[in-house]
Design a protein around this motif. Structure first.
Motif, PDB file in Angstrom:
ATOM      1  N   ASN A 148     -45.282  39.002 -33.785  1.00 33.56           N
ATOM      2  CA  ASN A 148     -44.689  38.463 -35.190  1.00 33.56           C
ATOM      3  C   ASN A 148     -44.045  37.131 -35.003  1.00 33.56           C
ATOM      4  OD1 ASN A 148     -43.551  38.733 -37.860  1.00 33.56           O
ATOM      5  ND2 ASN A 148     -41.647  39.280 -36.960  1.00 33.56           N
ATOM      6  N   ASN A 149     -44.905  36.372 -33.842  1.00 33.45           N
ATOM      7  CA  ASN A 149     -44.454  34.974 -33.812  1.00 33.45           C
ATOM      8  C   ASN A 149     -44.932  33.850 -34.740  1.00 33.45           C
ATOM      9  OD1 ASN A 149     -43.010  35.563 -31.250  1.00 33.45           O
ATOM     10  ND2 ASN A 149     -45.399  35.488 -30.184  1.00 33.45           N
ATOM     11  N   VAL A 150     -44.021  33.103 -35.069  1.00 29.14           N
ATOM     12  CA  VAL A 150     -44.560  31.924 -36.032  1.00 29.14           C
ATOM     13  C   VAL A 150     -43.650  30.798 -35.616  1.00 29.14           C
ATOM     14  CG1 VAL A 150     -42.629  32.799 -37.910  1.00 29.14           C
ATOM     15  CG2 VAL A 150     -44.653  31.472 -38.407  1.00 29.14           C
ATOM     16  N   LEU A 151     -44.102  29.596 -36.090  1.00 26.02           N
ATOM     17  CA  LEU A 151     -43.717  28.243 -36.150  1.00 26.02           C
ATOM     18  C   LEU A 151     -43.625  27.853 -37.652  1.00 26.02           C
ATOM     19  CD1 LEU A 151     -45.018  26.387 -32.847  1.00 26.02           C
ATOM     20  CD2 LEU A 151     -42.807  27.507 -33.231  1.00 26.02           C
ATOM     21  N   ASN A 152     -42.299  27.485 -38.326  1.00 26.02           N
ATOM     22  CA  ASN A 152     -42.475  27.048 -39.445  1.00 26.02           C
ATOM     23  C   ASN A 152     -42.231  25.675 -39.618  1.00 26.02           C
ATOM     24  OD1 ASN A 152     -42.912  29.595 -40.781  1.00 26.02           O
ATOM     25  ND2 ASN A 152     -40.741  30.139 -40.343  1.00 26.02           N
ATOM     26  N   ALA A 153     -42.642  24.786 -40.558  1.00 26.01           N
ATOM     27  CA  ALA A 153     -42.169  23.589 -40.844  1.00 26.01           C
ATOM     28  C   ALA A 153     -41.941  23.115 -42.193  1.00 26.01           C
ATOM     29  CB  ALA A 153     -43.504  22.546 -40.053  1.00 26.01           C
ATOM     30  N   GLY A 154     -42.172  23.929 -42.989  1.00 24.67           N
ATOM     31  CA  GLY A 154     -42.053  23.511 -44.406  1.00 24.67           C
ATOM     32  C   GLY A 154     -42.043  24.771 -45.421  1.00 24.67           C
ATOM     33  N   PHE A 155     -41.845  24.585 -46.725  1.00 21.98           N
ATOM     34  CA  PHE A 155     -41.670  25.401 -47.762  1.00 21.98           C
ATOM     35  C   PHE A 155     -40.661  26.425 -47.457  1.00 21.98           C
ATOM     36  CE2 PHE A 155     -46.320  24.531 -48.551  1.00 21.98           C
ATOM     37  CZ  PHE A 155     -46.129  23.464 -49.365  1.00 21.98           C
ATOM     38  N   CYS A 156     -39.429  26.170 -46.789  1.00 18.98           N
ATOM     39  CA  CYS A 156     -38.497  26.803 -46.329  1.00 18.98           C
ATOM     40  C   CYS A 156     -37.105  26.112 -46.343  1.00 18.98           C
ATOM     41  CB  CYS A 156     -38.875  27.821 -45.069  1.00 18.98           C
ATOM     42  SG  CYS A 156     -39.081  26.430 -43.467  1.00 18.98           S
TER      43      CYS A 156
END
Length: 410
Positions: free
Chosen positions: A281-289
């Motif tokens: 369930n690992n994730v790196l977010n950079a936009g649309f949030c």
């Protein structure tokens, strides 16, 4: 050991829904509809978002045994040899190696990547609260409806002309020649993500004012999507620029599938899908949030991979499944060891027999109804039914009126 865990090699499950704000509301959510059909304790609220139904053993939103409520993970841990099998125990960490989900998407998910194993291990050690396991997370998405997605990179030949527009030249690294490389694209992505909010707004407005013919024939959809994305996440989100200028915008139909490798950039935009991924369930977010939910832009940019450079690169076509006796089941085979995804489409009065696999399977009925014969028992199947199937088990699906089944297998 109890009689339940030793005797039942095939058993029904219930899934768990979550409520991320990108999900569809109330009964519009297929994830919620399917969850409600088998979990009698789950009540759909009209004003609630229902984004995903998980039906694996991952602890965040675990599947449970239908008749007892026992978490799937606990059952598997007590019966590894019988329910997981030698292949999974020896080669895939001795746990269910995949995580299947139903997603119902009303607006864009975060612009994201899932870190590879090496980075995931480092992040998990450093920040286990936010990176909850050391595994990678390549994934596939199989469309159940029209499915819109940003996935992978456009060909450089489609990107370069955009950055020759006067208002975009500022993002091209100094000294760049007419021949771009993936390193050029990495730095442009980094610069776009770090752009000041006012400049994000200015670029979007400039794109809206640019004649479509000046954007190029492969980019003429950009002005149509800007208002939609801004309505969802505001006019200052840099994800809009990265997605529209650099990424493939794809519209898939039911049965179409895409594969997202570890470190592959993507953002799902709308539709209902079956999603399956390596157990992570690992994730790196950079936009649309919201800004507070975004990870380091530098870490994001450095982690990017560039395996996909056309929309066609991202597609994962189905193939004939060699273990399907009647030929009514196809397989999606991603280039990874953790799982394949089966899809059976049975018309009225049809059946199919699936030969055993050497690992566990988890299936969901995505439409219709019928029966499943396995281990000498007949199980009723209806829309939303979820079943676990142990290794070395033959299953036969039959339907009087028609039925579709998706099944993750090792």
């Amino acid at each position: 050991m109890t009689a339940t865990t030793t005797l039942d090699r095939v058993f029904q499950l219930t899934g768990s829904c979550n409520n991320y704000p990108w999900g569809k509301k109330g009964k519009e959510s297929l994830a919620a509809q399917l969850c409600a059909k088998t979990d009698k304790n789950f009540q759909i609220q009209d004003d609630e978002f229902y984004s995903e139904m998980w039906f694996g053993d991952y602890p965040d939103f675990p599947a449970k045994k239908f008749d007892t409520g026992e978490p799937l993970k606990e059952i598997l841990e007590k019966n590894k040899e019988t329910l997981l099998g030698k292949k999974v125990i020896e080669n895939l960490d001795g746990q269910l190696p995949y995580l299947p989900k139903i997603l119902s998407i009303a607006k864009a998910l975060p612009l994201q990547i899932h870190p590879n194993k090496e980075l995931a291990t480092k992040l998990h050690k450093k920040d286990p609260e936010n990176f909850t396991d050391p595994n990678h997370k390549p994934e596939i998405a199989v469309a159940l409806s029209k499915f819109e997605v940003f996935a992978g990179w456009k060909p450089l030949s489609h990107i370069v002309p955009l950055f020759q527009l006067p208002f975009l030249r500022q993002f091209v690294p100094a000294g760049t020649t007419d021949t771009w490389t993936d390193a050029t694209l990495r730095e442009i992505t980094r610069s776009l993500l770090k752009t000041e909010e006012g400049t994000v707004q200015y670029i979007a407005q400039s794109l809206l004012k640019t004649p479509k013919e000046d954007l190029g024939p492969k980019n003429d959809y950009i002005p149509d999507l800007i208002p939609r994305l801004q309505d969802q996440y505001g006019s200052k989100d840099p994800g809009t620029l990265v997605a529209l200028l650099c990424m493939n915008f794809m519209v898939l139909q039911p049965g179409d599938s895409i594969y997202i490798p570890a470190d592959g950039i993507h953002a799902y935009l709308s539709g209902d899908i079956v999603e399956c991924m390596a157990r992570s369930n690992n994730v790196l977010n950079a936009g649309f949030c919201p800004p507070a939910d975004r990870n380091s832009y530098d870490l994001f940019a450095e982690t990017l991979t560039f395996q996909g450079h056309t929309a066609a690169d991202m597609l994962l076509p189905s193939k004939k499944y060699e273990k399907s006796k009647e030929g009514r089941t196809v397989v999606y085979k991603p280039p990874m060891s953790e799982f394949d995804m089966l899809k059976a489409d049975l018309g009225a009065g049809e059946s199919d027999e699936i030969a055993p696999s050497d690992g566990p399977g988890v299936l969901i009925v995505t439409s219709g109804e019928g029966t499943m014969l396995a281990e000498g028992k007949t199980f009723d199947l209806k829309e939303g039914s979820i079943f676990f199937v142990a290794p070395d088990t033959t299953v036969v699906w039959k339907t009087a009126k028609g039925m579709q089944v998706h099944m993750a297998v090792v």
